[in-house]
Design a protein around this motif. Structure first.
Motif, PDB file in Angstrom:
ATOM      1  N   LEU A   1       0.839  -1.199   0.000  1.00 51.39           N
ATOM      2  CA  LEU A   1       0.000   0.000   0.000  1.00 51.39           C
ATOM      3  C   LEU A   1       0.873   1.247   0.000  1.00 51.39           C
ATOM      4  O   LEU A   1       0.628   2.202  -0.752  1.00 51.39           O
ATOM      5  CB  LEU A   1      -0.896  -0.037   1.233  1.00 51.39           C
ATOM      6  N   GLN A   2       1.915   1.214   0.825  1.00 56.45           N
ATOM      7  CA  GLN A   2       2.849   2.340   0.874  1.00 56.45           C
ATOM      8  C   GLN A   2       3.556   2.518  -0.470  1.00 56.45           C
ATOM      9  O   GLN A   2       3.794   3.640  -0.913  1.00 56.45           O
ATOM     10  CB  GLN A   2       3.879   2.094   1.982  1.00 56.45           C
ATOM     11  N   SER A   3       3.884   1.413  -1.116  1.00 63.27           N
ATOM     12  CA  SER A   3       4.565   1.480  -2.409  1.00 63.27           C
ATOM     13  C   SER A   3       3.721   2.207  -3.444  1.00 63.27           C
ATOM     14  O   SER A   3       4.245   2.954  -4.280  1.00 63.27           O
ATOM     15  CB  SER A   3       4.896   0.067  -2.891  1.00 63.27           C
ATOM     16  N   ALA A   4       2.403   1.984  -3.397  1.00 63.70           N
ATOM     17  CA  ALA A   4       1.517   2.680  -4.341  1.00 63.70           C
ATOM     18  C   ALA A   4       1.581   4.182  -4.124  1.00 63.70           C
ATOM     19  O   ALA A   4       1.605   4.970  -5.085  1.00 63.70           O
ATOM     20  CB  ALA A   4       0.082   2.168  -4.186  1.00 63.70           C
ATOM     21  N   PHE A   5       1.612   4.609  -2.862  1.00 57.97           N
ATOM     22  CA  PHE A   5       1.746   6.043  -2.588  1.00 57.97           C
ATOM     23  C   PHE A   5       3.102   6.565  -3.042  1.00 57.97           C
ATOM     24  O   PHE A   5       3.205   7.618  -3.687  1.00 57.97           O
ATOM     25  CB  PHE A   5       1.556   6.328  -1.097  1.00 57.97           C
ATOM     26  N   ILE A   6       4.157   5.827  -2.693  1.00 56.92           N
ATOM     27  CA  ILE A   6       5.511   6.278  -3.026  1.00 56.92           C
ATOM     28  C   ILE A   6       5.672   6.475  -4.527  1.00 56.92           C
ATOM     29  O   ILE A   6       6.356   7.406  -4.984  1.00 56.92           O
ATOM     30  CB  ILE A   6       6.547   5.274  -2.479  1.00 56.92           C
TER      31      ILE A   6
END
Length: 425
Positions: free
Chosen positions: A213-218
């Motif tokens: 999920l964090q990767s999608a934001f990053i």
């Protein structure tokens, strides 16, 4: 004078040509469209299905996740604001809808409070959907919140101006994530009790999948700012928190394997018994219609809940109804939610596979927008979502084939007109 007029004509032609090229670039669906139905090779309940999904869509599904369902604003906003108030190291937040309403002010205050405590706060809001008050941005930035707008108009990016981030993500301390279809606006407050308070679902996530999920934001933060968020404050080691197997699939207009359309087609094609689709904006293209029809004809019970008369975008409702004929003829069951605007985006297949998140069932989400869905392979979680679907059915009215055929000619005309611009809705 003749040379001056010729120069003006030439300049006008150049400007008109440039404008036409920009229009074509922005209105085109590019190469993201899949134009043929998929061939069934896997059933959802076969062990090969999650392996195939992880290999094709990436990343692989990971075990050990806890996913909590949050129904409507009365559950969603307190959970999100509570996580913000407990943040220790980092907050990342991305959304399409963010209006400076009363709930917007609460989030702004929570972001600012966290930043003053020393938490790194990164807020990414779509330039078109955001409608953030300039004074609110200035206050947050003054307190140390980093606020950025996704894809604002610039001369060198006008060719992809139509690409918007429609993702709705929040990650706190790299450990607690939120994903779903709910924006930051007062429409989602309450418990769907009347037409002014919408029906929506969001999800709180813990476990290894939060790093995805964090990767999608990053990905979008890096694209917007050039800053890579690679420290442990944003990507800490994560341990198992539950029993669900899941992954986050983030789509964007960058290669057909990143198409949300492919995710939905794979899910529909692998169904053997049931498909329950909650769709805030349902405008299936020809391939999706053929895939749903094929599922119904091979004995799959296909049920779809869409908004009823309380629809925030009436043109979408018209464009949707224009294509219901083949679905209803094949036995697909369509229901219109009655109490308020229905803004859920969840598909449950064979009581085992669930996809949820920001994506709508339309060409814009499939080919133009940046989207993010959480895919969960867990019969227990699927049973919970199935029960919620059944409850929503009790507040919905079935659409019959005869009723669809006998709608007034004025409605049929509006439906046909709206269908002409369906790819941009």
């Amino acid at each position: 004078m003749r040379m001056m007029r010729a120069g003006l004509v030439y300049a006008s032609i150049v400007l008109a040509t440039g404008f036409a090229i920009l229009c074509v670039l922005n209105l085109s669906l590019g190469n993201k469209q899949i134009d043929k139905p998929l061939t069934p090779h896997h059933s959802v309940t076969q062990p090969s299905f999650p392996r195939m999904v992880g290999a094709v869509l990436t990343p692989e599904l990971v075990n050990g996740n806890r996913i909590q369902t949050l129904l409507n604003g009365d559950q969603i906003f307190p959970a999100m604001l509570g996580a913000l108030r407990d943040a220790k190291t980092s907050i990342t937040f991305e959304t399409y809808i963010y209006w400076s309403s009363s709930i917007g002010a609460e989030f702004e205050a929570a972001f600012a409070d966290a930043a003053r405590r020393g938490v790194q706060v990164k807020v990414l809001v779509d330039w078109i959907g955001g409608e953030l008050a300039e004074s609110a941005v200035e206050r947050m930035q003054g307190d140390g919140v980093e606020v950025r707008l996704y894809n604002p108009p610039r001369w060198n990016t006008l060719g992809r101006f139509n690409n918007r981030t429609h993702r709705k993500l929040m990650v706190v301390d790299g450990r607690i994530g939120f994903i779903g279809g709910v924006g930051i606006a007062d429409n989602w407050r309450g418990h769907a009790q009347d037409p002014q308070h919408w029906r929506g679902t969001h999800f709180q996530v813990e476990g290894p999948v939060v790093s995805q999920l964090q990767s999608a934001f990053i990905d979008n933060w890096l694209q917007t700012t050039g800053e890579a968020l690679d420290s442990s404050a944003f990507l800490p080691p994560l341990e198992a928190a539950g029993a669900s197997r899941a992954h986050v699939f983030s789509s964007s207009p960058r290669g057909v394997s990143k198409s949300m359309q492919l995710l939905y087609l794979m899910s529909i094609t692998a169904a053997a018994h049931s498909i329950d689709l909650s769709a805030a904006y349902f405008i299936p293209d020809e391939v999706a219609i053929k895939s749903l029809v094929a599922a119904a004809k091979r004995g799959v019970r296909v049920r779809i809940i869409v908004p009823g008369r309380f629809m925030d975008k009436e043109v979408v409702r018209h464009a949707s109804r224009a294509v219901w004929g083949p679905l209803l003829e094949a036995g697909v069951q369509i229901f219109e939610y009655q109490p308020t605007m229905f803004h859920c985006k969840v598909i449950v297949v064979d009581g085992t596979w669930v996809s949820l998140g920001s994506s709508n069932f339309d060409a814009r989400s499939f080919s133009i927008n940046d989207e993010a869905n959480l895919n969960v392979y867990d019969p227990s979680f699927a049973a919970e979502q199935g029960a919620i679907f059944e409850h929503d059915l009790t507040h919905s009215r079935a659409v019959t084939l005869d009723g669809w055929r006998e709608r007034p000619w004025t409605e049929r005309a509006l439906d046909s007109a709206a269908a002409l611009v369906a790819s941009q809705l």
